[in-house]
Design an enzyme around this catalytic site. Structure first.
Site, short mmCIF file in Angstrom:
data_model
loop_
_atom_site.label_atom_id
_atom_site.label_comp_id
_atom_site.label_asym_id
_atom_site.label_seq_id
_atom_site.Cartn_x
_atom_site.Cartn_y
_atom_site.Cartn_z
N ASP A 179 0.81 -1.22 0.00
CA ASP A 179 0.00 0.00 0.00
C ASP A 179 0.84 1.26 0.00
O ASP A 179 0.59 2.18 -0.77
CB ASP A 179 -0.98 -0.02 1.19
CG ASP A 179 -0.31 -0.33 2.53
OD1 ASP A 179 0.94 -0.44 2.58
OD2 ASP A 179 -1.04 -0.47 3.53
N ASP A 197 6.87 4.04 3.35
CA ASP A 197 7.09 5.09 4.35
C ASP A 197 8.59 5.13 4.62
O ASP A 197 9.33 5.80 3.91
CB ASP A 197 6.23 4.76 5.57
CG ASP A 197 6.29 5.82 6.66
OD1 ASP A 197 6.78 6.93 6.39
OD2 ASP A 197 5.85 5.55 7.79
N LYS A 229 5.49 8.20 0.74
CA LYS A 229 5.50 9.41 1.57
C LYS A 229 6.76 10.21 1.34
O LYS A 229 7.86 9.65 1.28
CB LYS A 229 5.45 9.03 3.04
CG LYS A 229 4.05 8.92 3.55
CD LYS A 229 4.06 8.88 5.05
CE LYS A 229 2.87 8.09 5.51
NZ LYS A 229 2.85 7.93 6.95
P1 5GP Z 1 7.58 1.22 6.18
O1 5GP Z 1 8.15 -0.12 6.49
O2 5GP Z 1 7.79 1.67 4.76
O3 5GP Z 1 8.00 2.28 7.17
O4 5GP Z 1 6.05 1.12 6.44
C1 5GP Z 1 5.23 0.50 5.57
C2 5GP Z 1 4.00 0.00 6.28
O5 5GP Z 1 3.62 0.85 7.38
C3 5GP Z 1 2.86 0.05 5.30
O6 5GP Z 1 2.73 -1.20 4.64
C4 5GP Z 1 1.68 0.35 6.20
O7 5GP Z 1 1.18 -0.86 6.70
C5 5GP Z 1 2.25 1.14 7.36
N1 5GP Z 1 2.09 2.61 7.17
C6 5GP Z 1 3.05 3.50 6.89
N2 5GP Z 1 2.53 4.73 6.76
C7 5GP Z 1 1.19 4.61 6.95
C8 5GP Z 1 0.10 5.54 6.92
O8 5GP Z 1 0.21 6.75 6.68
N3 5GP Z 1 -1.14 5.03 7.15
C9 5GP Z 1 -1.34 3.71 7.43
N4 5GP Z 1 -2.58 3.34 7.65
N5 5GP Z 1 -0.33 2.81 7.45
C10 5GP Z 1 0.92 3.25 7.21
MG MG Z 2 1.53 -2.75 5.46
#
Ligand code: 5GP
Ligand code: MG
Length: 191
Positions: free
Chosen positions: A94, A97, A125
């Site tokens: 999805d 981040d 993001k």
């Molecule tokens: P990363 O590992 O890239 O930091 O985070 C990815 C995961 O964190 C995404 O698959 C999602 O599940 C969650 N996540 C990161 N940012 C958001 C956000 O703004 N909203 C939501 N609902 N989940 C997020």
């Molecule tokens: Mg996720």
């Protein structure tokens, strides 16, 4: 809640993503690996736009952090994956981040013998990346806010919204059940 991407914008973005994937991969058989739970809506819309041979599998990942900020420990479950040896794989999540989820999963899929692992995210993001890899396909670049809808949740609420919205401080203070019940009326948005 402030709507960032309407369902029309999402549909258009996903059609473009599907075209870009097929331009890149051609008609070779593709294994789509979606990341539960946030990618369910994206995967279901994307696979219906991908022409040519496709199979679909899901893995589960959680770095859940409740509200917005500090990512926690990363839990991965890949026990439902088929044999990926020699396969052309498209990992679908999805949102990108920090990128830690995508990085760990790409590594793991490579370890399982995939011929090539490409990654696709609906949202990226701005200015949050903490890893070297970049997703191969990005639907939309968004500001560094906490977003919900179109698969993305906040404490279990709001995954079902057909649009992507940015949470505002008042949304974050409400209890999850109140939050779920206060989602904007979807009449006229669903079609
Ligand atoms: P990363 O590992 O890239 O930091 O985070 C990815 C995961 O964190 C995404 O698959 C999602 O599940 C969650 N996540 C990161 N940012 C958001 C956000 O703004 N909203 C939501 N609902 N989940 C997020
Ligand atoms: Mg996720």
């Amino acid at each position: 809640m402030r709507i960032l991407l309407t369902s029309e914008q999402l549909a258009e973005g996903i059609a473009q993503l599907a075209d870009r994937v097929r331009n890149d991969i051609g008609r070779r058989p593709l294994t789509v690996v979606g990341v539960l739970t946030g990618s369910i809506v994206l995967v279901s819309d994307l696979i219906r736009r991908l022409e040519g041979p496709v199979r679909v599998s899901m893995v589960w990942a959680s770095s859940y952090r409740g509200t917005a900020t500090t990512p926690g420990r990363l839990d991965l479950r890949l026990d439902q994956l088929p044999d990926l040896t020699g396969q052309e794989v498209l990992l679908v999540d999805d949102i990108f981040d920090t990128g830690r989820t995508l990085e760990a999963l790409v590594d793991e899929l490579r370890r399982r013998g995939a011929a090539r692992v490409r990654s696709l995210v609906l949202l990226r993001k701005h200015g949050q990346a903490e890893v070297g890899i970049v997703p191969d396909f990005v639907g939309f670049d968004i500001p560094a806010a906490f977003v919900v809808g179109y698969g993305l949740d906040f404490n279990g609420a709001w995954r079902h919204l057909p649009y992507v919205a940015e949470l505002e401080p008042a949304d974050l203070q409400a209890a999850p059940t109140e939050i779920a019940n206060s989602a904007p009326d979807m009449d006229g948005i669903l079609h």
